[in-house]
Motif scaffolding. Structure first.
Motif, mmCIF file in Angstrom:
data_model
loop_
_atom_site.group_PDB
_atom_site.id
_atom_site.type_symbol
_atom_site.label_atom_id
_atom_site.label_comp_id
_atom_site.label_asym_id
_atom_site.label_seq_id
_atom_site.Cartn_x
_atom_site.Cartn_y
_atom_site.Cartn_z
ATOM 1 N N GLY A 1 2.870 5.860 -3.275
ATOM 2 C CA GLY A 1 3.810 6.647 -3.903
ATOM 3 C C GLY A 1 3.615 6.849 -5.388
ATOM 4 N N ILE A 2 3.278 5.838 -6.112
ATOM 5 C CA ILE A 2 2.933 5.776 -7.436
ATOM 6 C C ILE A 2 1.625 6.730 -7.893
ATOM 7 C CG2 ILE A 2 2.066 4.392 -9.406
ATOM 8 C CD1 ILE A 2 4.919 3.702 -8.817
ATOM 9 N N ALA A 3 0.847 6.549 -7.101
ATOM 10 C CA ALA A 3 -0.491 7.437 -7.187
ATOM 11 C C ALA A 3 -0.081 8.969 -6.994
ATOM 12 C CB ALA A 3 -1.491 7.186 -6.057
ATOM 13 N N ALA A 4 0.890 9.224 -6.038
ATOM 14 C CA ALA A 4 1.039 10.675 -5.870
ATOM 15 C C ALA A 4 1.918 11.078 -6.985
ATOM 16 C CB ALA A 4 2.060 10.472 -4.325
ATOM 17 N N GLN A 5 2.836 10.117 -7.650
ATOM 18 C CA GLN A 5 3.493 10.518 -8.799
ATOM 19 C C GLN A 5 2.414 11.122 -10.046
ATOM 20 O OE1 GLN A 5 5.829 6.964 -9.111
ATOM 21 N NE2 GLN A 5 7.407 8.563 -10.193
ATOM 22 N N SER A 6 1.418 10.338 -10.099
ATOM 23 C CA SER A 6 0.385 10.460 -11.137
ATOM 24 C C SER A 6 -0.464 11.661 -10.624
ATOM 25 C CB SER A 6 -0.522 9.165 -11.131
ATOM 26 O OG SER A 6 -1.554 9.411 -12.230
ATOM 27 N N ALA A 7 -0.752 11.892 -9.553
ATOM 28 C CA ALA A 7 -1.818 13.094 -9.022
ATOM 29 C C ALA A 7 -0.904 14.465 -9.300
ATOM 30 C CB ALA A 7 -2.047 12.842 -7.599
ATOM 31 N N SER A 8 0.374 14.214 -9.494
ATOM 32 C CA SER A 8 1.062 15.552 -9.649
ATOM 33 C C SER A 8 0.818 16.136 -10.903
ATOM 34 C CB SER A 8 2.646 15.243 -9.609
ATOM 35 O OG SER A 8 3.079 14.628 -10.730
ATOM 36 N N GLY A 9 0.395 15.272 -11.796
ATOM 37 C CA GLY A 9 -0.113 16.070 -12.962
ATOM 38 C C GLY A 9 1.078 16.189 -14.287
ATOM 39 N N ILE A 10 2.043 15.844 -13.669
ATOM 40 C CA ILE A 10 3.357 16.064 -14.773
ATOM 41 C C ILE A 10 3.523 14.721 -15.807
ATOM 42 C CG2 ILE A 10 4.691 17.435 -13.167
ATOM 43 C CD1 ILE A 10 6.423 14.731 -12.967
ATOM 44 N N VAL B 1 1.068 -1.102 -0.197
ATOM 45 C CA VAL B 1 0.009 -0.062 0.110
ATOM 46 C C VAL B 1 0.866 1.357 0.022
ATOM 47 C CG1 VAL B 1 -1.858 1.106 1.333
ATOM 48 C CG2 VAL B 1 -1.866 -1.162 1.304
ATOM 49 N N GLU B 2 2.026 1.162 0.729
ATOM 50 C CA GLU B 2 2.845 2.360 0.934
ATOM 51 C C GLU B 2 3.392 2.665 -0.544
ATOM 52 O OE1 GLU B 2 4.763 2.142 5.404
ATOM 53 O OE2 GLU B 2 5.486 0.747 3.778
ATOM 54 N N ARG C 1 -6.430 7.102 -0.099
ATOM 55 C CA ARG C 1 -6.895 6.353 -1.422
ATOM 56 C C ARG C 1 -7.342 4.891 -0.912
ATOM 57 N NH1 ARG C 1 -1.815 9.472 -2.784
ATOM 58 N NH2 ARG C 1 -2.611 10.999 -4.252
ATOM 59 N N PHE C 2 -6.870 4.455 -0.098
ATOM 60 C CA PHE C 2 -6.984 2.948 0.520
ATOM 61 C C PHE C 2 -8.628 2.769 0.545
ATOM 62 C CE2 PHE C 2 -7.362 -0.549 3.564
ATOM 63 C CZ PHE C 2 -6.682 -1.570 2.580
ATOM 64 N N ARG C 3 -8.997 1.738 -0.219
ATOM 65 C CA ARG C 3 -10.516 1.715 -0.196
ATOM 66 C C ARG C 3 -10.995 0.122 0.193
ATOM 67 N NH1 ARG C 3 -10.440 5.977 -0.482
ATOM 68 N NH2 ARG C 3 -10.982 7.544 -2.036
ATOM 69 N N GLY C 4 -10.153 -0.881 0.297
ATOM 70 C CA GLY C 4 -10.413 -2.255 0.950
ATOM 71 C C GLY C 4 -9.378 -3.004 0.426
ATOM 72 N N GLY D 1 0.339 13.898 -17.315
ATOM 73 C CA GLY D 1 -0.912 13.869 -17.759
ATOM 74 C C GLY D 1 -2.115 13.847 -17.204
ATOM 75 N N GLN D 2 -3.335 13.700 -17.617
ATOM 76 C CA GLN D 2 -4.484 13.665 -17.034
ATOM 77 C C GLN D 2 -4.654 12.409 -16.182
ATOM 78 O OE1 GLN D 2 -7.999 14.074 -19.410
ATOM 79 N NE2 GLN D 2 -7.693 12.076 -20.762
ATOM 80 N N LEU D 3 -4.056 11.249 -16.560
ATOM 81 C CA LEU D 3 -4.465 9.900 -15.894
ATOM 82 C C LEU D 3 -4.078 10.061 -14.325
ATOM 83 C CD1 LEU D 3 -5.009 6.877 -15.906
ATOM 84 C CD2 LEU D 3 -2.411 6.741 -16.252
ATOM 85 N N ARG D 4 -5.180 9.714 -13.670
ATOM 86 C CA ARG D 4 -4.895 9.607 -12.214
ATOM 87 C C ARG D 4 -4.911 8.026 -11.883
ATOM 88 N NH1 ARG D 4 -3.655 13.698 -13.272
ATOM 89 N NH2 ARG D 4 -4.200 15.738 -12.407
ATOM 90 N N ALA D 5 -3.513 7.476 -12.050
ATOM 91 C CA ALA D 5 -3.260 6.113 -11.859
ATOM 92 C C ALA D 5 -3.431 5.843 -10.322
ATOM 93 C CB ALA D 5 -1.709 5.892 -12.196
ATOM 94 N N CYS D 6 -4.141 4.591 -10.064
ATOM 95 C CA CYS D 6 -4.156 4.181 -8.495
ATOM 96 C C CYS D 6 -4.803 5.201 -7.637
ATOM 97 C CB CYS D 6 -2.811 3.963 -7.948
ATOM 98 S SG CYS D 6 -1.610 2.837 -9.095
ATOM 99 N N ALA D 7 -5.998 5.784 -8.421
ATOM 100 C CA ALA D 7 -6.599 6.799 -7.658
ATOM 101 C C ALA D 7 -7.258 5.976 -6.490
ATOM 102 C CB ALA D 7 -7.597 7.258 -8.393
#
Length: 347
Positions: free
Chosen positions: A92-101, A87-88, A137-140, A103-109
């Motif tokens: 981190g991958i999700a945070a990379q994606s959420a930075s927007g650098i 999960v940790e 971001r943790f859902r289950g 593109g628009q994809l929000r991986a591991c939202a």
């Protein structure tokens, strides 16, 4: 296989993919035709770069959900705490994606991790730690229940004991999910779908999703028996759909466990071929659950064994061609966003 992308602007949430890096241990994987070896050798590394290459292949993938696969566990932690490391890492991958650098994809939202529910009430501490590690971001979790008397069906993936979801101690652990507002991904094989229904009826307030349409089997002792077993699978799906707290993921049919004819690393069939092949399973699930409780999934890179990412989503769009605009919105994004509470995605 290269195809023109169908409906390239249709928003898609891919609610089921993995991230892993098996390259350091490839030498430990036996040269075998078994499904596990075939999957890993076909895609030994699947991280953000590989995910982006697939999601940028033409379809409008706006977000994804990571589902546990036993990767990046904490090496030095006690066994029950090791899954927190996954999960940790994914956060981190999700945070990379959420930075927007990128593109628009929000991986591991959304992140679906693992916790050993056979620890009973003690599983709560691990779940609470994963909630913290997921940073919102943790859902289950997914606790795999797949089991078959034929040892060649699952091979090295045969970890779950028979009847796991009915075990009283497991259910003590499962009860913690509802208390914490978490969902459950259930991966079982076609003969076990009834076990998910029993679990859902015992915990009607816990959200459950059946992975991979219940995994119809086609290898080893099930080889050549798809037609023979279809009615059994269909009846089990209809019974499960009567549980209002259950949804279904439409995909996973390009796995080697299913062993549909004409699929494999070298075959790469066209989307029209795949749509015809899978139509009975997909249409049965949509009819039973309704579009608002069904979601198309890639199951990548596992399904990479049988189909390319862009072709896979083309096949799903062909299968949904007769659905209304609202139904298509649910099947490709809305149902996944509701189940995994992805409120930040513009669908």
């Amino acid at each position: 296989m290269i195809e023109d992308i169908l409906e390239p602007t249709l928003p898609i949430v891919d609610p089921h993919h993995h991230l892993w890096d098996f390259q350091p241990v490839l030498g430990m994987i036996p040269e075998t035709a078994h499904a596990f070896g075939a999957i890993v050798k076909n895609s030994p590394r699947y991280l953000l770069d590989e995910l982006r290459a697939d999601t940028l292949s033409g379809h409008n993938i706006i977000g994804t959900v990571f589902v546990e696969c036993g990767a990046f566990y904490r090496a030095d932690a006690p066994t029950h705490l090791k899954p927190i490391g996954e999960v940790e890492f994914v956060n981190g991958i999700a945070a990379q994606s959420a930075s927007g650098i990128y593109g628009q994809l929000r991986a591991c939202a959304g992140i679906v991790g693992h916790a050993d529910l056979t620890r009973g009430d003690a599983a709560a501490m691990v779940l609470e730690s994963e909630i913290a590690a997921g940073n919102g971001r943790f859902r289950g979790i997914r606790h795999i229940g797949a089991n078959d008397p034929d040892p060649l069906v699952l091979g090295p993936l045969a970890h779950a004991p028979a009847g796991l979801y009915g075990d009283p101690v497991f259910r003590e652990g499962f009860a913690q999910l509802g208390r914490l507002g978490l969902s459950f991904d259930a991966w079982v094989l076609e003969p076990q779908i009834g076990e998910v229904a029993d679990l859902a009826r015992a915990f009607p307030d816990t959200a459950i999703v059946l992975d991979h349409v219940g995994t119809p089997l086609g290898l080893s002792s099930y080889a050549g028996r798809h037609a023979e077993r279809f009615d059994i699978w269909r009846d089990a799906i209809r019974d499960l759909a009567s549980c209002p707290n259950v949804m279904v993921k439409l995909g996973g049919l390009a796995m080697p466990f299913c062993a549909f004819p004409g699929l494999g690393p070298e075959a790469r069939p066209a989307s029209a071929v795949l749509a015809d092949l899978w139509r009975p399973y997909i249409e049965t699930c949509i009819e039973a659950f309704g579009a608002d409780r069904a979601m198309f999934e890639s199951n990548y890179p596992v399904d990479k064994w049988g189909v390319d990412y862009a072709v896979l989503w083309n096949s799903f769009k062909r299968l949904a061609a007769g659905a209304s605009t609202g139904e298509r919105r649910d099947l490709f994004a809305g149902s996944a966003a509701r189940f995994y509470r992805l409120d930040g995605l513009a669908i």
